[in-house]
Design a protein around this motif. Structure first.
Motif, PDB file in Angstrom:
ATOM      1  N   ALA A   1       1.048  -3.004  -9.171  1.00  0.00           N
ATOM      2  CA  ALA A   1       0.455  -3.526  -7.941  1.00  0.00           C
ATOM      3  C   ALA A   1      -0.542  -2.538  -7.354  1.00  0.00           C
ATOM      4  N   ALA A   2      -0.183  -1.261  -7.358  1.00  0.00           N
ATOM      5  CA  ALA A   2      -1.076  -0.242  -6.825  1.00  0.00           C
ATOM      6  C   ALA A   2      -2.331  -0.105  -7.682  1.00  0.00           C
ATOM      7  N   ALA A   3      -2.170  -0.118  -9.002  1.00  0.00           N
ATOM      8  CA  ALA A   3      -3.317   0.022  -9.895  1.00  0.00           C
ATOM      9  C   ALA A   3      -4.286  -1.145  -9.726  1.00  0.00           C
ATOM     10  N   LEU A   4      -3.769  -2.367  -9.637  1.00  0.00           N
ATOM     11  CA  LEU A   4      -4.629  -3.532  -9.443  1.00  0.00           C
ATOM     12  C   LEU A   4      -5.346  -3.470  -8.099  1.00  0.00           C
ATOM     13  N   THR A   5      -4.589  -3.138  -7.061  1.00  0.00           N
ATOM     14  CA  THR A   5      -5.167  -3.095  -5.716  1.00  0.00           C
ATOM     15  C   THR A   5      -6.313  -2.103  -5.637  1.00  0.00           C
ATOM     16  N   PHE A   6      -6.068  -0.885  -6.054  1.00  0.00           N
ATOM     17  CA  PHE A   6      -7.073   0.155  -5.860  1.00  0.00           C
ATOM     18  C   PHE A   6      -8.196   0.080  -6.892  1.00  0.00           C
TER      19      PHE A   6
ATOM     20  N   TRP B   1      -0.103  -7.891  -0.756  1.00  0.00           N
ATOM     21  CA  TRP B   1      -0.352  -9.193  -1.382  1.00  0.00           C
ATOM     22  C   TRP B   1      -0.128  -9.111  -2.894  1.00  0.00           C
ATOM     23  N   PHE B   2      -0.630  -8.062  -3.510  1.00  0.00           N
ATOM     24  CA  PHE B   2      -0.440  -7.933  -4.957  1.00  0.00           C
ATOM     25  C   PHE B   2       1.033  -7.703  -5.302  1.00  0.00           C
ATOM     26  N   TYR B   3       1.729  -6.958  -4.468  1.00  0.00           N
ATOM     27  CA  TYR B   3       3.116  -6.614  -4.785  1.00  0.00           C
ATOM     28  C   TYR B   3       4.082  -7.762  -4.469  1.00  0.00           C
ATOM     29  N   PHE B   4       3.888  -8.407  -3.314  1.00  0.00           N
ATOM     30  CA  PHE B   4       4.808  -9.459  -2.906  1.00  0.00           C
ATOM     31  C   PHE B   4       4.277 -10.867  -3.176  1.00  0.00           C
ATOM     32  N   GLY B   5       2.957 -11.065  -3.035  1.00  0.00           N
ATOM     33  CA  GLY B   5       2.404 -12.404  -3.147  1.00  0.00           C
ATOM     34  C   GLY B   5       2.043 -12.831  -4.551  1.00  0.00           C
ATOM     35  N   LEU B   6       1.402 -11.938  -5.322  1.00  0.00           N
ATOM     36  CA  LEU B   6       0.960 -12.314  -6.664  1.00  0.00           C
ATOM     37  C   LEU B   6       2.103 -12.776  -7.565  1.00  0.00           C
ATOM     38  N   PRO B   7       3.278 -12.125  -7.540  1.00  0.00           N
ATOM     39  CA  PRO B   7       4.383 -12.620  -8.383  1.00  0.00           C
ATOM     40  C   PRO B   7       4.781 -14.054  -8.056  1.00  0.00           C
ATOM     41  N   ILE B   8       4.647 -14.461  -6.795  1.00  0.00           N
ATOM     42  CA  ILE B   8       4.971 -15.829  -6.421  1.00  0.00           C
ATOM     43  C   ILE B   8       3.921 -16.797  -6.952  1.00  0.00           C
ATOM     44  N   VAL B   9       2.656 -16.386  -6.903  1.00  0.00           N
ATOM     45  CA  VAL B   9       1.561 -17.258  -7.314  1.00  0.00           C
ATOM     46  C   VAL B   9       1.538 -17.452  -8.828  1.00  0.00           C
ATOM     47  N   VAL B  10       1.694 -16.378  -9.590  1.00  0.00           N
ATOM     48  CA  VAL B  10       1.559 -16.463 -11.051  1.00  0.00           C
ATOM     49  C   VAL B  10       2.876 -16.290 -11.783  1.00  0.00           C
ATOM     50  N   ASN B  11       3.969 -16.090 -11.047  1.00  0.00           N
ATOM     51  CA  ASN B  11       5.303 -15.988 -11.634  1.00  0.00           C
ATOM     52  C   ASN B  11       5.404 -14.874 -12.685  1.00  0.00           C
ATOM     53  N   VAL B  12       5.000 -13.678 -12.272  1.00  0.00           N
ATOM     54  CA  VAL B  12       5.131 -12.517 -13.151  1.00  0.00           C
ATOM     55  C   VAL B  12       5.824 -11.399 -12.381  1.00  0.00           C
ATOM     56  N   GLU B  13       6.443 -10.505 -13.126  1.00  0.00           N
ATOM     57  CA  GLU B  13       7.096  -9.358 -12.492  1.00  0.00           C
ATOM     58  C   GLU B  13       6.040  -8.307 -12.149  1.00  0.00           C
TER      59      GLU B  13
ATOM     60  N   THR C   1      -2.117   7.081  -0.561  1.00  0.00           N
ATOM     61  CA  THR C   1      -0.868   7.394   0.137  1.00  0.00           C
ATOM     62  C   THR C   1      -0.140   6.118   0.577  1.00  0.00           C
ATOM     63  N   LEU C   2      -0.860   5.003   0.633  1.00  0.00           N
ATOM     64  CA  LEU C   2      -0.239   3.742   1.049  1.00  0.00           C
ATOM     65  C   LEU C   2       0.798   3.252   0.047  1.00  0.00           C
ATOM     66  N   VAL C   3       0.725   3.719  -1.200  1.00  0.00           N
ATOM     67  CA  VAL C   3       1.641   3.201  -2.220  1.00  0.00           C
ATOM     68  C   VAL C   3       3.084   3.609  -1.953  1.00  0.00           C
ATOM     69  N   ALA C   4       3.295   4.591  -1.082  1.00  0.00           N
ATOM     70  CA  ALA C   4       4.664   4.960  -0.728  1.00  0.00           C
ATOM     71  C   ALA C   4       5.392   3.798  -0.077  1.00  0.00           C
ATOM     72  N   THR C   5       4.649   2.856   0.521  1.00  0.00           N
ATOM     73  CA  THR C   5       5.278   1.718   1.196  1.00  0.00           C
ATOM     74  C   THR C   5       5.902   0.729   0.216  1.00  0.00           C
ATOM     75  N   VAL C   6       5.491   0.778  -1.053  1.00  0.00           N
ATOM     76  CA  VAL C   6       6.092  -0.101  -2.064  1.00  0.00           C
ATOM     77  C   VAL C   6       6.918   0.715  -3.058  1.00  0.00           C
TER      78      VAL C   6
END
Length: 225
Positions: free
Chosen positions: A92-97, A74-86, A163-168
């Motif tokens: 994304a990983a730092a915010l999530t964890f 959500w942070f990696y794919f969704g947040l940029p759409i919501v707030v229009n930021v790169e 270890t989940l951050v490997a997915t992004v």
């Protein structure tokens, strides 16, 4: 019989070392941000104001009950759409964890604060301390000592969850191991080496935490469990 060959792994050990550094860096950032976030959420939830306790409770429950991978996506794919930021993989990983660990730390803080005898708060107020002074000078020092084992356990869980951050495509240890496995065509050796690196690293942190806990208990600064 499978012919084990760790030569390619040793020859590219710098990639795994770089991945381990990235894993440790992300874990450190999440802990550094998660602890104050957790404390703020715990204090908000314990406050008598519903305008603070209700939103804090929602944040805590959402991030404690939803899968970390969903949060990361959500942070990696969704947040940029919501707030229009790169959004970079690292951000994304730092915010999530940070927020996720903050939600778990909030419950640890809350339990520790509640465990402190109410009479000590009343005594502090009786000698003229303000509520904030009472919390900082009387309650939190005792609560943190009691929470230390749970905090160490949660910190170790956080390292494993990264270890989940490997997915992004964040170049942590697991991501680098996957890249190396594809490069050398030796996945068994590569992921065995990665598992050993995780085992040694986490075991060292666990041993350090246990040592600190024993020293605190021996010095009388923390009640024995």
């Amino acid at each position: 019989m499978y012919a084990w060959d760790f030569g390619p792994v040793l020859a590219n050990g710098d990639l795994l070392w770089a991945g381990l550094r990235s894993t440790l860096a992300l874990t450190a950032v999440a802990l550094a941000g998660g602890l104050p976030v957790g404390l703020a959420l715990a204090l908000a939830r314990l406050s008598g104001a519903k305008s603070l306790s209700v939103p804090a409770g929602i944040v805590i429950e959402v991030f404690r009950t939803t899968p970390p991978l969903v949060q990361l996506f959500w942070f990696y794919f969704g947040l940029p759409i919501v707030v229009n930021v790169e959004m970079t993989p690292y951000l994304a990983a730092a915010l999530t964890f940070t927020i996720q660990s903050g939600a778990f730390f909030a419950e640890i803080f809350r339990a520790g604060i509640v465990s402190v005898d109410r009479g000590q708060r009343e005594a502090a107020r009786a000698i003229g301390m303000s509520p904030s002074q009472t919390m900082v000078r009387v309650v939190l020092p005792q609560a943190v000592k009691r929470m230390f084992p749970a905090m160490m356990e949660r910190s170790i869980e956080l390292m494993k969850t990264t270890t989940l951050v490997a997915t992004v495509s964040y170049a942590d240890l697991l991501y680098q191991a996957n890249e190396l496995a594809q490069k050398t065509f030796r996945p068994l050796e590569v992921f065995t080496a990665a598992a050993l690196i995780y085992f040694v690293t986490i075991s060292l942190f666990s041993a350090l935490g246990a040592l600190l806990e024993r020293r605190m208990a021996a010095s009388g600064e923390m009640a024995a469990r």
